[in-house]
Design a protein around this motif. Structure first.
Motif, PDB file in Angstrom:
ATOM      1  N   ARG A 132      10.055   5.840  -5.727  1.00 20.77           N
ATOM      2  CA  ARG A 132      10.421   4.413  -5.565  1.00 20.77           C
ATOM      3  C   ARG A 132      10.541   4.092  -4.313  1.00 20.77           C
ATOM      4  O   ARG A 132      10.887   5.112  -3.345  1.00 20.77           O
ATOM      5  CB  ARG A 132      12.057   4.645  -6.035  1.00 20.77           C
ATOM      6  CG  ARG A 132      11.970   3.717  -7.471  1.00 20.77           C
ATOM      7  CD  ARG A 132      13.541   4.049  -7.827  1.00 20.77           C
ATOM      8  NE  ARG A 132      14.489   2.919  -7.400  1.00 20.77           N
ATOM      9  CZ  ARG A 132      15.651   2.843  -7.754  1.00 20.77           C
ATOM     10  NH1 ARG A 132      16.133   3.747  -8.366  1.00 20.77           N
ATOM     11  NH2 ARG A 132      16.307   1.946  -7.339  1.00 20.77           N
ATOM     12  N   LEU A 133      10.166   2.980  -4.140  1.00 22.24           N
ATOM     13  CA  LEU A 133      10.340   2.084  -2.783  1.00 22.24           C
ATOM     14  C   LEU A 133      11.098   0.967  -2.722  1.00 22.24           C
ATOM     15  O   LEU A 133      10.820   0.005  -3.344  1.00 22.24           O
ATOM     16  CB  LEU A 133       8.996   1.773  -1.968  1.00 22.24           C
ATOM     17  CG  LEU A 133       9.053   1.335  -0.639  1.00 22.24           C
ATOM     18  CD1 LEU A 133       9.575   2.290   0.430  1.00 22.24           C
ATOM     19  CD2 LEU A 133       7.781   0.827  -0.295  1.00 22.24           C
ATOM     20  N   ASP A 134      12.546   1.177  -2.051  1.00 18.31           N
ATOM     21  CA  ASP A 134      13.472   0.004  -2.203  1.00 18.31           C
ATOM     22  C   ASP A 134      13.326  -0.764  -0.895  1.00 18.31           C
ATOM     23  O   ASP A 134      13.301   0.104   0.009  1.00 18.31           O
ATOM     24  CB  ASP A 134      14.651   0.438  -2.788  1.00 18.31           C
ATOM     25  CG  ASP A 134      14.668   0.544  -4.279  1.00 18.31           C
ATOM     26  OD1 ASP A 134      13.661   0.576  -4.880  1.00 18.31           O
ATOM     27  OD2 ASP A 134      15.631   1.553  -4.725  1.00 18.31           O
ATOM     28  N   LEU A 135      13.706  -1.910  -0.835  1.00 18.32           N
ATOM     29  CA  LEU A 135      13.961  -2.673   0.497  1.00 18.32           C
ATOM     30  C   LEU A 135      15.420  -3.103   0.793  1.00 18.32           C
ATOM     31  O   LEU A 135      15.826  -3.233  -0.355  1.00 18.32           O
ATOM     32  CB  LEU A 135      12.835  -3.615   0.450  1.00 18.32           C
ATOM     33  CG  LEU A 135      11.478  -3.525   0.181  1.00 18.32           C
ATOM     34  CD1 LEU A 135      10.757  -4.796   0.022  1.00 18.32           C
ATOM     35  CD2 LEU A 135      10.787  -2.488   0.984  1.00 18.32           C
TER      36      LEU A 135
ATOM     37  N   ALA B  81       0.637  -1.197   0.073  1.00 10.24           N
ATOM     38  CA  ALA B  81       0.028  -0.124   0.121  1.00 10.24           C
ATOM     39  C   ALA B  81       0.937   1.294   0.051  1.00 10.24           C
ATOM     40  O   ALA B  81       0.605   2.260  -0.640  1.00 10.24           O
ATOM     41  CB  ALA B  81      -0.603   0.044   1.131  1.00 10.24           C
ATOM     42  N   VAL B  82       1.898   1.229   0.845  1.00  8.27           N
ATOM     43  CA  VAL B  82       2.785   2.495   0.846  1.00  8.27           C
ATOM     44  C   VAL B  82       3.423   2.387  -0.436  1.00  8.27           C
ATOM     45  O   VAL B  82       3.602   3.933  -1.314  1.00  8.27           O
ATOM     46  CB  VAL B  82       4.015   2.121   1.820  1.00  8.27           C
ATOM     47  CG1 VAL B  82       5.078   3.122   1.734  1.00  8.27           C
ATOM     48  CG2 VAL B  82       3.284   2.100   3.297  1.00  8.27           C
ATOM     49  N   ARG B  83       3.863   1.527  -1.246  1.00  8.36           N
ATOM     50  CA  ARG B  83       4.405   1.642  -2.677  1.00  8.36           C
ATOM     51  C   ARG B  83       3.606   2.295  -3.587  1.00  8.36           C
ATOM     52  O   ARG B  83       3.785   2.936  -4.364  1.00  8.36           O
ATOM     53  CB  ARG B  83       4.802   0.055  -3.073  1.00  8.36           C
ATOM     54  CG  ARG B  83       5.612   0.162  -4.453  1.00  8.36           C
ATOM     55  CD  ARG B  83       6.644   0.708  -4.575  1.00  8.36           C
ATOM     56  NE  ARG B  83       6.971   1.223  -6.070  1.00  8.36           N
ATOM     57  CZ  ARG B  83       6.799   2.274  -6.736  1.00  8.36           C
ATOM     58  NH1 ARG B  83       6.194   3.318  -5.792  1.00  8.36           N
ATOM     59  NH2 ARG B  83       7.118   2.529  -7.805  1.00  8.36           N
ATOM     60  N   LYS B  84       2.179   1.787  -3.416  1.00  4.35           N
ATOM     61  CA  LYS B  84       1.083   2.427  -4.219  1.00  4.35           C
ATOM     62  C   LYS B  84       0.826   3.773  -4.040  1.00  4.35           C
ATOM     63  O   LYS B  84       0.750   4.662  -5.020  1.00  4.35           O
ATOM     64  CB  LYS B  84      -0.114   1.824  -4.195  1.00  4.35           C
ATOM     65  CG  LYS B  84       0.195   0.363  -4.858  1.00  4.35           C
ATOM     66  CD  LYS B  84      -0.864  -0.831  -4.335  1.00  4.35           C
ATOM     67  CE  LYS B  84      -2.298  -0.530  -5.106  1.00  4.35           C
ATOM     68  NZ  LYS B  84      -3.387  -1.536  -4.620  1.00  4.35           N
ATOM     69  N   GLN B  85       0.898   4.263  -2.684  1.00  2.00           N
ATOM     70  CA  GLN B  85       0.841   5.696  -2.135  1.00  2.00           C
ATOM     71  C   GLN B  85       1.753   6.756  -3.048  1.00  2.00           C
ATOM     72  O   GLN B  85       1.738   7.751  -3.287  1.00  2.00           O
ATOM     73  CB  GLN B  85       0.640   5.741  -0.852  1.00  2.00           C
ATOM     74  CG  GLN B  85      -0.443   5.299  -0.088  1.00  2.00           C
ATOM     75  CD  GLN B  85      -0.344   5.211   1.410  1.00  2.00           C
ATOM     76  OE1 GLN B  85       0.595   5.479   1.864  1.00  2.00           O
ATOM     77  NE2 GLN B  85      -1.369   4.405   1.965  1.00  2.00           N
ATOM     78  N   LEU B  86       3.145   5.922  -3.102  1.00  2.00           N
ATOM     79  CA  LEU B  86       4.135   6.905  -3.541  1.00  2.00           C
ATOM     80  C   LEU B  86       4.012   7.124  -4.873  1.00  2.00           C
ATOM     81  O   LEU B  86       4.687   8.164  -5.511  1.00  2.00           O
ATOM     82  CB  LEU B  86       5.629   5.813  -3.256  1.00  2.00           C
ATOM     83  CG  LEU B  86       6.122   6.117  -1.923  1.00  2.00           C
ATOM     84  CD1 LEU B  86       7.089   5.125  -1.789  1.00  2.00           C
ATOM     85  CD2 LEU B  86       6.353   7.442  -1.214  1.00  2.00           C
ATOM     86  N   GLY B  87       3.309   6.221  -5.785  1.00  2.00           N
ATOM     87  CA  GLY B  87       2.752   6.630  -7.043  1.00  2.00           C
ATOM     88  C   GLY B  87       4.231   6.084  -8.008  1.00  2.00           C
ATOM     89  O   GLY B  87       5.136   5.902  -7.536  1.00  2.00           O
ATOM     90  N   ASP B  88       3.906   6.271  -9.456  1.00  2.00           N
ATOM     91  CA  ASP B  88       4.943   5.782 -10.298  1.00  2.00           C
ATOM     92  C   ASP B  88       6.313   6.824 -10.410  1.00  2.00           C
ATOM     93  O   ASP B  88       7.192   6.433 -10.818  1.00  2.00           O
ATOM     94  CB  ASP B  88       4.303   5.807 -11.678  1.00  2.00           C
ATOM     95  CG  ASP B  88       3.492   4.510 -11.956  1.00  2.00           C
ATOM     96  OD1 ASP B  88       3.932   3.635 -11.463  1.00  2.00           O
ATOM     97  OD2 ASP B  88       2.176   4.908 -12.578  1.00  2.00           O
TER      98      ASP B  88
END
Lengths: 112, 153
Positions: A74-77, A64-71
């Motif tokens: 970026r969300l890396d782990l 959900a957090v990844r989707k909130q950040l949008g295109d």
């Protein structure tokens, strides 16, 4: 709640200071992540090296957090411990996120 | 098969915090019973998803929701029976195996639906039956195969 945030160069690093991201905490985690990442650099690294266990609710919160950040962002782990890594592999979410062995590797990938 | 480890039995209220405490208890006792951490991780995933399903679905909105877990280690398997007093599963059966699709646009990424996929991936056998107004779930996890899988990865 258990999130340590700092901006280094062009990266927002969020280190999770919790041993579990589970159903009891997933909603709170998602809300806290949303407020911490609302502004700031385009690239966010979520360091999970202290998290021993995640369930599908915790996984859903990270998605959900990844989707909130949008295109545009970026969300890396980084720093997935064995059981957390297993959950990402079994759900194929390891194909959705860029996953680094540790935070240093993730940071080094910024420079290149 | 003769039991080789502790017999575990516990009951708790069907809540998220009850689930968390129960998991800590069961996993701690299995660790004391000699299981190594890779295997314990897999078992914790299966139990967490099973118990979360009960809290979020079968016993949702039911203040008297109660869960009982019994577990036993044999040479090759961990056998677990989970009983709850919640609503029956839809159609009185287990949900069909389905792995949520993740090869999609960002907006369409699934945020749920992984629970049963994880349970099926990590167990050898799952059986559901409705008995005396209770849900009875029987799960077995083959210890050696999971170990060898872990080594292969």
């Amino acid at each position: 709640m258990g999130l340590k945030c700092r901006v280094t160069g062009d990266v927002l690093v969020v280190a999770v200071d919790l041993s579990r991201i589970d159903a009891a905490i997933a909603i709170q985690f998602k809300e806290d992540m949303r407020s911490e990442t609302q502004t700031g650099p385009d690239r966010v690294i979520l360091d999970l090296s202290k998290v021993d266990f995640i369930d599908s609710s915790g996984l859903g919160a990270i998605v959900a957090v990844r989707k909130q950040l949008g295109d545009a962002r970026r969300l890396d782990l980084s720093g997935l411990t064995p059981t957390v890594k297993k959950v990402f592999q079994l759900t194929r979410m390891d194909t959705v996120f860029k996953i680094f062995p540790d935070l240093d590797d993730a940071m080094a990938a910024t420079a290149s | 098969m003769a039991p080789v480890g502790p017999r575990i039995e516990l009951g708790f209220k069907a809540t998220e915090t009850g689930t968390r405490a129960a998991l800590t208890d069961v996993i701690g006792r299995l660790r004391d019973g000699g299981l190594e951490s890779t295997m314990l991780g897999c078992i914790e995933i299966v139990l967490a998803e099973t118990l979360n399903n009960i809290v979020e679905h079968a016993c949702a909105g039911q203040p008297d929701g109660q869960v009982r877990v019994r577990a036993r280690l044999t040479d090759l398997y961990l056998l677990v029976i989970v009983v709850d007093n919640g609503r029956p599963y839809p159609g009185n059966r287990l949900p069909p195996y389905a792995q949520p699709a993740v090869a999609c646009e960002l907006d369409s990424l699934p945020e749920g639906g992984f629970g049963w996929a994880l349970i099926r991936e990590l167990t050898d056998h799952v059986q559901y039956r409705r008995h005396r107004n209770r849900n009875v779930l029987t799960l077995s996890i083959f210890l050696e195969r999971e170990l060898s899988r872990a080594f292969c990865r």
